[in-house]
Design an enzyme around this catalytic site. Structure first.
Site, PDB file in Angstrom:
ATOM      1  N   SER A  89      29.717  91.548  29.110  1.00  0.00           N
ATOM      2  CA  SER A  89      30.611  90.410  29.360  1.00  0.00           C
ATOM      3  C   SER A  89      31.146  89.801  28.065  1.00  0.00           C
ATOM      4  CB  SER A  89      29.867  89.307  30.115  1.00  0.00           C
ATOM      5  OG  SER A  89      29.287  89.809  31.282  1.00  0.00           O
ATOM      6  N   SER A 131      21.624  88.498  28.054  1.00  0.00           N
ATOM      7  CA  SER A 131      20.236  88.086  28.346  1.00  0.00           C
ATOM      8  C   SER A 131      19.279  88.712  27.338  1.00  0.00           C
ATOM      9  CB  SER A 131      19.829  88.532  29.755  1.00  0.00           C
ATOM     10  OG  SER A 131      20.776  88.126  30.705  1.00  0.00           O
ATOM     11  N   GLN A 145      22.152  93.770  27.200  1.00  0.00           N
ATOM     12  CA  GLN A 145      23.402  94.288  27.758  1.00  0.00           C
ATOM     13  C   GLN A 145      24.594  93.525  27.184  1.00  0.00           C
ATOM     14  OE1 GLN A 145      23.928  93.255  31.814  1.00  0.00           O
ATOM     15  NE2 GLN A 145      25.729  94.538  32.111  1.00  0.00           N
ATOM     16  N   GLY A 146      25.398  94.177  26.386  1.00  0.00           N
ATOM     17  CA  GLY A 146      26.577  93.549  25.774  1.00  0.00           C
ATOM     18  C   GLY A 146      27.848  93.997  26.480  1.00  0.00           C
ATOM     19  N   GLU A 164      22.526  99.344  38.504  1.00  0.00           N
ATOM     20  CA  GLU A 164      22.357  97.904  38.761  1.00  0.00           C
ATOM     21  C   GLU A 164      22.421  97.639  40.262  1.00  0.00           C
ATOM     22  OE1 GLU A 164      24.048  95.017  36.135  1.00  0.00           O
ATOM     23  OE2 GLU A 164      24.688  93.742  37.780  1.00  0.00           O
TER      24      GLU A 164
HETATM   25  C1  LIG Z   1      21.419  85.886  35.618  1.00  0.00           C
HETATM   26  C2  LIG Z   1      22.597  86.513  34.907  1.00  0.00           C
HETATM   27  C3  LIG Z   1      22.362  87.361  33.808  1.00  0.00           C
HETATM   28  C4  LIG Z   1      23.443  87.935  33.134  1.00  0.00           C
HETATM   29  N1  LIG Z   1      23.169  88.751  32.059  1.00  0.00           N
HETATM   30  C5  LIG Z   1      24.180  89.382  31.440  1.00  0.00           C
HETATM   31  C6  LIG Z   1      23.904  90.252  30.338  1.00  0.00           C
HETATM   32  O1  LIG Z   1      22.754  90.416  29.911  1.00  0.00           O
HETATM   33  N2  LIG Z   1      24.930  90.875  29.747  1.00  0.00           N
HETATM   34  C7  LIG Z   1      26.221  90.721  30.170  1.00  0.00           C
HETATM   35  O2  LIG Z   1      27.095  91.371  29.604  1.00  0.00           O
HETATM   36  N3  LIG Z   1      26.527  89.864  31.183  1.00  0.00           N
HETATM   37  C8  LIG Z   1      25.536  89.197  31.826  1.00  0.00           C
HETATM   38  N4  LIG Z   1      25.811  88.329  32.857  1.00  0.00           N
HETATM   39  C9  LIG Z   1      27.190  87.955  33.077  1.00  0.00           C
HETATM   40  C10 LIG Z   1      27.789  88.398  34.381  1.00  0.00           C
HETATM   41  O3  LIG Z   1      27.879  89.779  34.457  1.00  0.00           O
HETATM   42  C11 LIG Z   1      29.140  87.679  34.448  1.00  0.00           C
HETATM   43  O4  LIG Z   1      28.804  86.354  34.751  1.00  0.00           O
HETATM   44  C12 LIG Z   1      30.039  88.245  35.434  1.00  0.00           C
HETATM   45  O5  LIG Z   1      30.619  89.378  34.873  1.00  0.00           O
HETATM   46  C13 LIG Z   1      31.089  87.206  35.893  1.00  0.00           C
HETATM   47  O6  LIG Z   1      31.874  86.784  34.803  1.00  0.00           O
HETATM   48  P1  LIG Z   1      32.209  85.245  34.498  1.00  0.00           P
HETATM   49  O7  LIG Z   1      30.922  84.485  34.479  1.00  0.00           O
HETATM   50  O8  LIG Z   1      33.073  85.235  33.294  1.00  0.00           O
HETATM   51  O9  LIG Z   1      32.987  84.719  35.765  1.00  0.00           O
HETATM   52  P2  LIG Z   1      34.533  84.867  36.106  1.00  0.00           P
HETATM   53  O10 LIG Z   1      34.946  86.292  36.001  1.00  0.00           O
HETATM   54  O11 LIG Z   1      35.313  83.856  35.318  1.00  0.00           O
HETATM   55  O12 LIG Z   1      34.515  84.431  37.620  1.00  0.00           O
HETATM   56  C14 LIG Z   1      34.358  83.055  38.005  1.00  0.00           C
HETATM   57  C15 LIG Z   1      34.623  82.948  39.476  1.00  0.00           C
HETATM   58  O13 LIG Z   1      35.970  83.357  39.788  1.00  0.00           O
HETATM   59  C16 LIG Z   1      35.968  84.398  40.776  1.00  0.00           C
HETATM   60  N5  LIG Z   1      37.016  85.372  40.464  1.00  0.00           N
HETATM   61  C17 LIG Z   1      37.155  86.054  39.307  1.00  0.00           C
HETATM   62  N6  LIG Z   1      38.248  86.843  39.374  1.00  0.00           N
HETATM   63  C18 LIG Z   1      38.799  86.651  40.599  1.00  0.00           C
HETATM   64  C19 LIG Z   1      39.943  87.175  41.247  1.00  0.00           C
HETATM   65  N7  LIG Z   1      40.746  88.047  40.661  1.00  0.00           N
HETATM   66  N8  LIG Z   1      40.191  86.747  42.502  1.00  0.00           N
HETATM   67  C20 LIG Z   1      39.391  85.851  43.124  1.00  0.00           C
HETATM   68  N9  LIG Z   1      38.298  85.313  42.548  1.00  0.00           N
HETATM   69  C21 LIG Z   1      38.003  85.707  41.291  1.00  0.00           C
HETATM   70  C22 LIG Z   1      34.574  85.022  40.700  1.00  0.00           C
HETATM   71  O14 LIG Z   1      34.185  85.613  41.926  1.00  0.00           O
HETATM   72  C23 LIG Z   1      33.710  83.817  40.352  1.00  0.00           C
HETATM   73  O15 LIG Z   1      33.365  83.098  41.503  1.00  0.00           O
HETATM   74  C24 LIG Z   1      24.772  87.698  33.549  1.00  0.00           C
HETATM   75  C25 LIG Z   1      24.998  86.841  34.635  1.00  0.00           C
HETATM   76  C26 LIG Z   1      23.940  86.254  35.310  1.00  0.00           C
HETATM   77  C27 LIG Z   1      24.238  85.338  36.466  1.00  0.00           C
END
Ligand SMILES: Cc1cc2nc3c(=O)[nH]c(=O)nc-3n(C[C@H](O)[C@H](O)[C@H](O)COP(=O)(O)OP(=O)(O)OC[C@H]3O[C@@H](n4cnc5c(N)ncnc54)[C@H](O)[C@@H]3O)c2cc1C
Length: 214
Positions: A59, A91, A56-57, A174
């Site tokens: 993020s 992933s 999944q591409g 999902e």
């Molecule tokens: C096990 C696992 C597998 C994954 N696999 C994939 C994958 O295969 N492909 C893929 O594309 N992605 C994948 N992801 C990524 C996942 O979808 C992202 O982690 C998710 O989109 C959150 O983005 P971020 O980590 O950049 O966090 P951020 O968006 O930076 O968020 C960080 C924190 O800030 C909070 N936050 C963000 N915006 C706000 C706001 N406006 N107001 C208040 N709070 C806020 C969030 O709730 C969080 O607590 C995976 C994640 C996990 C945990």
């Protein structure tokens, strides 16, 4: 039917889908719902046979929770899109044959309107996958760098710039069936814990019962 299948296989203790997660529970159902007859015939049978792994591409470093901020760019060149940008937390990218990829096809449009959903072959030139190690030492995530990767226009699922709507279809799977296995497994573990607690005579401990209930 899918829900019943997932509940029953989990109850029977079948192995976790592992690297088949995106194909079976994410991209596959999206293609079934939104793909053309040719796309369904090309991609669904190898997913069901376990012959082809998908990743999944979605993020990006600056597009996580705010997914529609994604910047990976796809410009049209004849029958191809030429894609450049980077993805993160992909992933199982290192073993994937295909990637469900969100790209920006219209940088001028409001951010939710200029996105398209593509199926990118992971052996296309220009893709670099760099594994990310977790604290536990495993490397199931990766960064993915895309440098002028050519993806056929025929691999677009849904209309050009209608990818946000297709993405909502993907995410509905999902939020729907994808994690049913985990929910069923958690309930089983909870029941087993309760049985253990009864056996050990701790069932009358209100603190333990409150914790199990929570
Ligand atoms: C096990 C696992 C597998 C994954 N696999 C994939 C994958 O295969 N492909 C893929 O594309 N992605 C994948 N992801 C990524 C996942 O979808 C992202 O982690 C998710 O989109 C959150 O983005 P971020 O980590 O950049 O966090 P951020 O968006 O930076 O968020 C960080 C924190 O800030 C909070 N936050 C963000 N915006 C706000 C706001 N406006 N107001 C208040 N709070 C806020 C969030 O709730 C969080 O607590 C995976 C994640 C996990 C945990």
């Amino acid at each position: 039917m899918r829900l019943i299948f997932l509940e029953e296989t989990e109850k029977a203790g079948a192995p976790y889908v592992g690297a088949g997660f995106v194909g079976l529970l994410h991209a596959g159902p999206t293609i079934a719902a939104e793909g053309t007859a040719e796309q369904r015939a090309r991609w669904l049978p190898p997913i069901l046979r376990g012959d082809e792994v998908w990743c999944q591409g979605f993020s990006e470093p600056d597009a996580g929770s705010d997914l529609a901020a994604l910047r990976t760019r796809a410009r049209r060149d004849g029958d191809d899109y030429v894609v450049s940008g980077s993805k993160i937390w992909t992933s199982h990218a290192e073993v994937a044959d295909w990637c469900e990829l969100l790209v920006r096809t219209d940088p001028e449009a409001p951010k939710h309107r200029g996105i398209s959903w593509l199926a990118m072959p992971m052996d296309a030139p220009g893709i670099t996958v760099r594994p990310l190690k977790t604290l536990a030492g495993s490397a199931e995530f990766a960064e993915m760098f895309l440098d002028e990767v050519r993806v056929p226009v025929a691999n677009r699922v849904g209309a050009e710039n209608d990818g946000w709507r297709v993405t909502m279809v993907t995410l509905s799977f999902e939020r729907g069936t994808a994690f049913v296995g985990e929910v069923v497994a958690c309930r089983r573990v909870l029941r087993e814990l309760a049985v253990e607690a009864r056996k050990n005579g701790r069932w009358d401990d209100p603190a333990l019962r409150r914790r199990l209930g929570g």
